[in-house]
Design a protein around this motif. Structure first.
Motif, PDB file in Angstrom:
ATOM      1  N   LEU A 337       0.840  -1.087  -0.057  1.00  0.00           N
ATOM      2  CA  LEU A 337       0.241   0.049   0.013  1.00  0.00           C
ATOM      3  C   LEU A 337       0.793   1.307  -0.040  1.00  0.00           C
ATOM      4  N   TRP A 502      -9.954   1.450   3.375  1.00  0.00           N
ATOM      5  CA  TRP A 502      -9.185   0.233   3.283  1.00  0.00           C
ATOM      6  C   TRP A 502      -9.845  -0.978   4.062  1.00  0.00           C
ATOM      7  N   GLU A 511      -7.877  -2.196  -0.735  1.00  0.00           N
ATOM      8  CA  GLU A 511      -8.742  -1.122  -1.026  1.00  0.00           C
ATOM      9  C   GLU A 511     -10.171  -1.257  -1.147  1.00  0.00           C
TER      10      GLU A 511
END
Length: 641
Positions: A337, A502, A511
Motif C-alpha cells: 500500500l 481500506w 482497497e
C-alpha cells in the motif's frame, strides 16, 4: 410511564438537574445527551435506585423490570454462554429450585415445569447463542470461560447478559464503546425489535440517530425533550439557538468559514460515491454551526510544514508480533500500500482483524516481520493510539505537558494553543488525574499535533469524547491539510473525514471501492457465506461413517425445533413491519396527492400545507426505516433456512 416532577439532582456542590420535569412513555427509545459531566450516568443511577433525588420525585411503574449493563465483571471460569443466560435471573431461580425439589413433591414440580415453559427455558441456550453470535463471538468461543476474554470482549458479554434479561426498561450507557461496525449494526436491529422502553446514552451520533426516537438533552440543569432522532434534535436545537440569537456574530463567522471549506471541497470531489457522502456530512456541519459555536471547543489542527508525495509505502510487508520464545505471530501478510500526500483513508474491519496492527506498523511502533517500509524524507507522523491516555502524567497539568514538548515557547502562546482544545483559564493549571476521559483525549490530541505532522494515524480517537468535542474533531479533521488514516467505529466521523476506505480482513489489506452503506452490504454477504460454509461442514460431518442414525435423527429434529423457535419471533416481527409499511405507504400516497394540488399553496392554506409537508417528511423517514428493518429480517430468516 416514567414521570419526573420537580426533580433536583446534585453531585457534591454541582447541580445537575434543578426542578425539572420530564416524561418517558412506554415503548419509547430515548437518547440521553449532554456534555461530559452533565449528569447522564447519575440519572441512570437514579433510575436504578442506586441513589436518591435531592428533591422532587421520579416515578417508575412498580411492575417494570429494569435491565442494564454491568460495568465490571469479576474474573470467573463460567462458560460465556452460561454467563449470558445468568442475565435471566428469574429463569435461573426457577432452574435452581427445580433442581432441589424432591421427586415426591409432584404438585410443586408441575408448577415449576409450567413456569419454566413460560420462561422459555428450553430455548434459553439458543437465545444466548444468538446474542453471542450477533455481538461477534464465534461458535467455538461460546463455551470458553469468561476470564479467557479481553476486557473489551468481556464488556460485550456484559451487554449480551443485559439483553438476555427479560425487561420493560433497558438502560444502555455507551453500549457501542467496545463494538465494531458489524456488531453495532446488529445491535441497532435488535433494539428496533425490542418490545420495551430503551433509554440510551451514547456519543456515537449515527448509532443514536438510528435507535432513538426521542431525545432528552441536559441543558442548563434541565432536561429538554425533543421529538425525533439525533439529527432532528440537532436541527431543532440549532433553530432554537438561532432564534434566541446566542453568540450570533460568532455563529455567522463559523458558518461562513465552514461554507467556504465545503465549497472548496465540492470543487475537488471527483470520487463519486464516498465523495458525495462526505459532501453531505460536511454540509450538515454548516447547518449546525451555531451548536459548534456554543460548545466553546474549536479544535484547529496546524498546517503541515511540507507535504511530500508519497509519504509512506509498505512493500510486500508481513507484520505482527515477535514472541518471547523467539517465534513470530503474523497478523497481516504481503501488504502492499501507499499513503499519498493529502490522502484521507478510513480503515475498516471487525475487531481483531488487524487494524491496530496495521496502524502500529505504519507508525513504526511495530517492526515489519518481512518486506520493506519506506518513509519519505519529510514524513512527520502524529500517532494517536488507543492507549494514548495511559501515557499522560496524572500529576502534571495541560500546560506542563505542552511545555515539556516546547520548553522555548512563550507561556501565552502555549495557553492560546491549549485554549483551542477546550483548556482555558484555570484548567490549564489543573492536574489531569481527576479529568474526564474526554478531557484527557483532547489533551493527548493537542500534544500529538503540536509538531505539525503531515500524516495523522488515528486509532479510535473519538473514544471518551462527548458529542460536542466529536463534532469539533470532525470539523478539524475535515479541514486538515495533511494526510489522515483513521480507525473508528464512529460513522459520522468517517463520513466527514475520509475519501477512501481500506478493508483489513483475512490477514490482508485491500482497497474498498464504496461507502459505508456498501461496507454494510459487504459484511452481510460475508457473514452469509460464512454461515453457508458452516452448514456445509455440518452436512459433511453428518455423512461420516459410524454415525448413530437414531441419534442423528434426534439431532435433526432438535435442530428443526430450534430453527422453528428462532424463526417464529422473526416471522411475527416481519408481519408487523409489512403491516406498518402498507399503512405508511397508503398515507404517503394520500399526502403525495395533496401536495400535488396547486390549491394547497395558497396563503389561506399555509397551515395545512406546513402540516402536510412535516407529516410527509416524518413518514418518508419512517418508511425508509421500515424498509431497512424488512430487509434485515429477511436476511435473518434466510440465514435460518
Amino acid at each position: 410511564m416514567i414521570r419526573a416532577t420537580g426533580l433536583t439532582l446534585r453531585r457534591g456542590t454541582k447541580v445537575l438537574l434543578d426542578d425539572t420535569d420530564f416524561v418517558v412513555n412506554p415503548g419509547e427509545r430515548v437518547g440521553i445527551v449532554g456534555k461530559n459531566g452533565a449528569g447522564k450516568s447519575t440519572l441512570f443511577a437514579l433510575l436504578q435506585g442506586r441513589l436518591d433525588a435531592d428533591a422532587g420525585s421520579l416515578l417508575i411503574p412498580a411492575s417494570w423490570r429494569i435491565a442494564s449493563v454491568e460495568q465490571e465483571i469479576s474474573d470467573n471460569d463460567m462458560p460465556a454462554r452460561e454467563f449470558v443466560i445468568d442475565g435471566d435471573t428469574h429463569l435461573r431461580a426457577l432452574q435452581a429450585e427445580r433442581a432441589v425439589t424432591p421427586d415426591g413433591n409432584g404438585h410443586r414440580i408441575a408448577e415449576l415445569e409450567s413456569a419454566l415453559v413460560e420462561a422459555d427455558a428450553w430455548s434459553a441456550p439458543s437465545r444466548a447463542e444468538q446474542l453471542l453470535a450477533g455481538l461477534g463471538f464465534a461458535p467455538d468461543e461460546w463455551m470458553n470461560p469468561v476470564r479467557s476474554f479481553s476486557g473489551g470482549w468481556q464488556m460485550r458479554l456484559a451487554l449480551a447478559r443485559a439483553l438476555m434479561a427479560p425487561s420493560e426498561l433497558l438502560l444502555l450507557d455507551e453500549p457501542t464503546n467496545h463494538l465494531d461496525l458489524d456488531a453495532m449494526l446488529w445491535l441497532e436491529r435488535w433494539l428496533a425489535a425490542y418490545q420495551g422502553t430503551v433509554m440510551l446514552i451514547s456519543h456515537d451520533t449515527e448509532f443514536l440517530d438510528a435507535v432513538a426516537k426521542v431525545i432528552l438533552h441536559f441543558d442548563q440543569a434541565k432536561l429538554v425533550r425533543y421529538r425525533g432522532g439525533y439529527e432532528d434534535f440537532l436541527s431543532q436545537r440549532a433553530e432554537r439557538l438561532r432564534q434566541s440569537r446566542i453568540a450570533w456574530d460568532r455563529q455567522t463567522r463559523e458558518a461562513a468559514r465552514l461554507q467556504s471549506f465545503i465549497d472548496r471541497f465540492k470543487a475537488k470531489a471527483t470520487k463519486a460515491k464516498q465523495a458525495q457522502s462526505r459532501v453531505k456530512a460536511l454540509a450538515r456541519m454548516e447547518t449546525l454551526a451555531p451548536l459548534h459555536a456554543e460548545a466553546g471547543i474549536d479544535i484547529r489542527l496546524p498546517e503541515p510544514l511540507s507535504m511530500p508525495d508519497p509519504l509512506l509505502v509498505l512493500d510486500e510487508v508481513s507484520t505482527g508480533y515477535r514472541l518471547p520464545g523467539g517465534g513470530e505471530k503474523t497478523v497481516l501478510r504481503d501488504v502492499r500500500l501507499m499513503v499519498r500526500g493529502g490522502a484521507r483513508i478510513g480503515v475498516l474491519g471487525v475487531n481483531g482483524a488487524g487494524k491496530s496492527t496495521l496502524i502500529k506498523t505504519l507508525a513504526e511502533e511495530l517492526p515489519a516481520l518481512a518486506g520493506e517500509r519506506r518513509a519519505s524524507k519529510g514524513l512527520v507522523i502524529g500517532y494517536f493510539a488507543q492507549h494514548q491516555l495511559d501515557m499522560l502524567d496524572p500529576d502534571a497539568t495541560p500546560l506542563q505537558h505542552l511545555a515539556r514538548l516546547a520548553p522555548e515557547t512563550r507561556e501565552q502562546e502555549l495557553r492560546n494553543y491549549l485554549g483551542g482544545f477546550g483548556f482555558s483559564g484555570d484548567t490549564v493549571n489543573s492536574k489531569i488525574a481527576p479529568m474526564s476521559g474526554g478531557e484527557k483525549a483532547r489533551l493527548a490530541l493537542s500534544l500529538i499535533v503540536w509538531r505539525k505532522p503531515n500524516l495523522l494515524l488515528l486509532d479510535e480517537p473519538s473514544n471518551h469524547l462527548d458529542v460536542d468535542t466529536r463534532e469539533a474533531l470532525a470539523t478539524a479533521l475535515a479541514e486538515f491539510a495533511g494526510s489522515v488514516l483513521l480507525v473508528s467505529h464512529d460513522r459520522h466521523l468517517l463520513r466527514t473525514t475520509v475519501d477512501d476506505f481500506w478493508i483489513v480482513a483475512d490477514g490482508k489489506v485491500t482497497e474498498f471501492d464504496g461507502d459505508l452503506e456498501d461496507y454494510r452490504d459487504w459484511l452481510a454477504a460475508r457473514n452469509a457465506d460464512a454461515r453457508s460454509e458452516a452448514r456445509l461442514e455440518q452436512l459433511a460431518s453428518a455423512d461420516a461413517p459410524a454415525v448413530d442414525r437414531k441419534a442423528q435423527r434426534r439431532q435433526e429434529a432438535e435442530q428443526r425445533q430450534r430453527l422453528s423457535t428462532l424463526r417464529r419471533p422473526l416471522e411475527t416481527r416481519l408481519k408487523n413491519v409489512e403491516a406498518d409499511m402498507e399503512k405508511t405507504g397508503a398515507r404517503l400516497a394520500a399526502l403525495d396527492a395533496l401536495i400535488a394540488d396547486p390549491g394547497l399553496y395558497s396563503e389561506e392554506r399555509r397551515a395545512e400545507r406546513l402540516k402536510a409537508l412535516e407529516e410527509h417528511g416524518e413518514l418518508s423517514k419512517r418508511h425508509a426505516q421500515l424498509e431497512e428493518q424488512w430487509l434485515s429480517l429477511q436476511e435473518e430468516l434466510e440465514a435460518l433456512t
